[in-house]
Design a protein around this motif. Structure first.
Motif, short mmCIF file in Angstrom:
data_model
loop_
_atom_site.label_atom_id
_atom_site.label_comp_id
_atom_site.label_asym_id
_atom_site.label_seq_id
_atom_site.Cartn_x
_atom_site.Cartn_y
_atom_site.Cartn_z
N ALA A 105 0.83 -1.21 0.00
CA ALA A 105 0.00 0.00 0.00
C ALA A 105 0.86 1.26 0.00
O ALA A 105 0.47 2.28 -0.55
CB ALA A 105 -0.94 -0.01 1.20
N ASP A 106 2.06 1.18 0.59
CA ASP A 106 2.96 2.35 0.58
C ASP A 106 3.99 2.28 -0.54
O ASP A 106 5.05 2.88 -0.47
CB ASP A 106 3.60 2.59 1.96
CG ASP A 106 4.38 1.40 2.47
OD1 ASP A 106 4.37 0.33 1.82
OD2 ASP A 106 5.01 1.54 3.53
N LYS A 107 3.66 1.52 -1.59
CA LYS A 107 4.41 1.48 -2.86
C LYS A 107 5.79 0.80 -2.77
O LYS A 107 6.61 0.94 -3.66
CB LYS A 107 4.59 2.89 -3.46
CG LYS A 107 3.32 3.68 -3.58
CD LYS A 107 2.38 3.08 -4.60
CE LYS A 107 1.15 3.96 -4.77
NZ LYS A 107 -0.08 3.22 -4.77
N LYS A 108 6.04 0.04 -1.70
CA LYS A 108 7.30 -0.69 -1.57
C LYS A 108 7.14 -2.08 -2.15
O LYS A 108 6.03 -2.63 -2.17
CB LYS A 108 7.70 -0.78 -0.10
CG LYS A 108 8.03 0.57 0.51
CD LYS A 108 8.43 0.43 1.96
CE LYS A 108 8.73 1.81 2.54
NZ LYS A 108 8.88 1.78 3.99
N PRO A 109 8.24 -2.67 -2.63
CA PRO A 109 8.14 -4.04 -3.15
C PRO A 109 7.69 -5.01 -2.04
O PRO A 109 8.08 -4.86 -0.88
CB PRO A 109 9.57 -4.37 -3.59
CG PRO A 109 10.26 -3.05 -3.71
CD PRO A 109 9.58 -2.12 -2.76
N VAL A 110 6.87 -5.97 -2.41
CA VAL A 110 6.41 -6.98 -1.46
C VAL A 110 7.59 -7.87 -1.07
O VAL A 110 8.30 -8.38 -1.95
CB VAL A 110 5.28 -7.83 -2.09
CG1 VAL A 110 4.94 -9.03 -1.22
CG2 VAL A 110 4.06 -6.98 -2.36
N LYS A 111 7.80 -8.02 0.24
CA LYS A 111 8.85 -8.92 0.71
C LYS A 111 8.43 -10.36 0.41
O LYS A 111 7.27 -10.71 0.53
CB LYS A 111 9.07 -8.75 2.21
CG LYS A 111 9.73 -7.44 2.57
CD LYS A 111 9.95 -7.33 4.06
CE LYS A 111 10.56 -5.97 4.38
NZ LYS A 111 10.68 -5.76 5.83
N ASN A 112 9.39 -11.15 0.01
CA ASN A 112 9.16 -12.57 -0.31
C ASN A 112 8.21 -12.76 -1.49
O ASN A 112 7.47 -13.74 -1.56
CB ASN A 112 8.66 -13.34 0.92
CG ASN A 112 9.62 -13.23 2.08
OD1 ASN A 112 10.82 -13.43 1.92
ND2 ASN A 112 9.11 -12.87 3.25
N GLU A 113 8.26 -11.82 -2.43
CA GLU A 113 7.36 -11.87 -3.58
C GLU A 113 7.44 -13.21 -4.31
O GLU A 113 6.42 -13.74 -4.74
CB GLU A 113 7.69 -10.73 -4.56
CG GLU A 113 6.87 -10.76 -5.82
CD GLU A 113 7.28 -9.73 -6.85
OE1 GLU A 113 6.89 -9.92 -8.03
OE2 GLU A 113 7.96 -8.75 -6.51
N ASP A 114 8.64 -13.76 -4.44
CA ASP A 114 8.80 -15.03 -5.15
C ASP A 114 7.96 -16.13 -4.49
O ASP A 114 7.29 -16.91 -5.17
CB ASP A 114 10.27 -15.45 -5.21
CG ASP A 114 10.93 -15.60 -3.84
OD1 ASP A 114 10.55 -14.90 -2.87
OD2 ASP A 114 11.87 -16.41 -3.73
N LEU A 115 7.95 -16.15 -3.17
CA LEU A 115 7.19 -17.18 -2.47
C LEU A 115 5.69 -16.89 -2.48
O LEU A 115 4.87 -17.81 -2.60
CB LEU A 115 7.70 -17.34 -1.04
CG LEU A 115 9.14 -17.84 -0.93
CD1 LEU A 115 9.57 -17.91 0.52
CD2 LEU A 115 9.30 -19.20 -1.61
N TRP A 116 5.31 -15.63 -2.37
CA TRP A 116 3.89 -15.29 -2.45
C TRP A 116 3.33 -15.67 -3.82
O TRP A 116 2.21 -16.16 -3.93
CB TRP A 116 3.66 -13.81 -2.16
CG TRP A 116 3.78 -13.48 -0.71
CD1 TRP A 116 4.75 -12.73 -0.11
CD2 TRP A 116 2.90 -13.89 0.34
NE1 TRP A 116 4.52 -12.67 1.25
CE2 TRP A 116 3.39 -13.35 1.55
CE3 TRP A 116 1.73 -14.65 0.37
CZ2 TRP A 116 2.76 -13.57 2.78
CZ3 TRP A 116 1.09 -14.86 1.60
CH2 TRP A 116 1.61 -14.32 2.77
N ARG A 117 4.10 -15.43 -4.88
CA ARG A 117 3.65 -15.81 -6.23
C ARG A 117 3.49 -17.33 -6.33
O ARG A 117 2.51 -17.83 -6.89
CB ARG A 117 4.63 -15.32 -7.28
CG ARG A 117 4.53 -13.83 -7.57
CD ARG A 117 5.56 -13.44 -8.63
NE ARG A 117 5.55 -12.04 -8.96
CZ ARG A 117 4.87 -11.51 -9.98
NH1 ARG A 117 4.13 -12.26 -10.75
NH2 ARG A 117 4.93 -10.21 -10.19
N ALA A 118 4.47 -18.06 -5.77
CA ALA A 118 4.41 -19.53 -5.81
C ALA A 118 3.22 -20.04 -5.00
O ALA A 118 2.53 -20.98 -5.41
CB ALA A 118 5.71 -20.12 -5.28
N LEU A 119 2.97 -19.42 -3.85
CA LEU A 119 1.83 -19.83 -3.03
C LEU A 119 0.52 -19.53 -3.76
O LEU A 119 -0.39 -20.38 -3.79
CB LEU A 119 1.86 -19.12 -1.68
CG LEU A 119 0.70 -19.43 -0.73
CD1 LEU A 119 0.55 -20.93 -0.51
CD2 LEU A 119 0.89 -18.70 0.58
#
Length: 160
Positions: A105-119
């Motif tokens: 929401a504050d325009k920062k990259p999502v931490k652990n994006e690779d794993l969130w995408r896989a999930l």
């Protein structure tokens, strides 16, 4: 909580699976492990693994991903997790992250994006009912998943 043998009304051909997952990390970051225990009918399966340098959140996510990946066909999964990070991610944050191009929401990259995408990819294969359980509170499935996650840590430490 649904019965372990309940039929998913949206997909009656899907096997009902109960799954508990957990992550562990000795230091954050540090050596970590993940565990998943699942059952359907009288069949049970245990999975675990680890990473020599990781975080607890990464191991919590990995446990769920690996558990869902191990199912060789779409299932109706009742997924028990003790991670508010995973629960909030799936129930509150994921849709917004995707809508915002994997930004918070504050325009920062999502931490652990690779794993969130896989999930997200794994969850799309199944019908998942999320159940939050308090960690270390005597839930037998959660305790078993915790033991498996710690086996993953031990395995990583032994390989050093």
């Amino acid at each position: 909580m649904p019965e372990p043998h309940a039929v998913d009304p949206l997909a009656p051909e899907r096997t009902a699976v109960e799954m508990w997952t957990d992550g562990a990390c000795k230091g954050n970051p540090g050596p970590g492990g993940w565990g998943a225990w699942m059952r359907t009918g009288s069949y049970e399966r245990e999975l675990f693994g680890g990473d020599p340098v990781t975080t607890n959140n990464r191991m919590e996510l990995t446990a769920v991903i690996e558990g869902l990946k191990a199912l060789n066909r779409p299932c109706a999964v009742t997924l028990h997790v003790d991670s508010t990070y995973v629960m909030n991610g799936m129930s509150r944050w994921l849709a917004g992250w995707k809508r915002n191009g994997w930004r918070t929401a504050d325009k920062k990259p999502v931490k652990n994006e690779d794993l969130w995408r896989a999930l997200d990819e794994q969850v799309a294969r199944h019908t998942v009912t999320w159940v939050w359980v308090k960690g270390h509170s005597g839930d037998p499935g959660n305790e078993r998943a915790d033991q498996l996650a710690n086996r993953g840590v031990d395995q990583v430490r032994a390989a050093r």
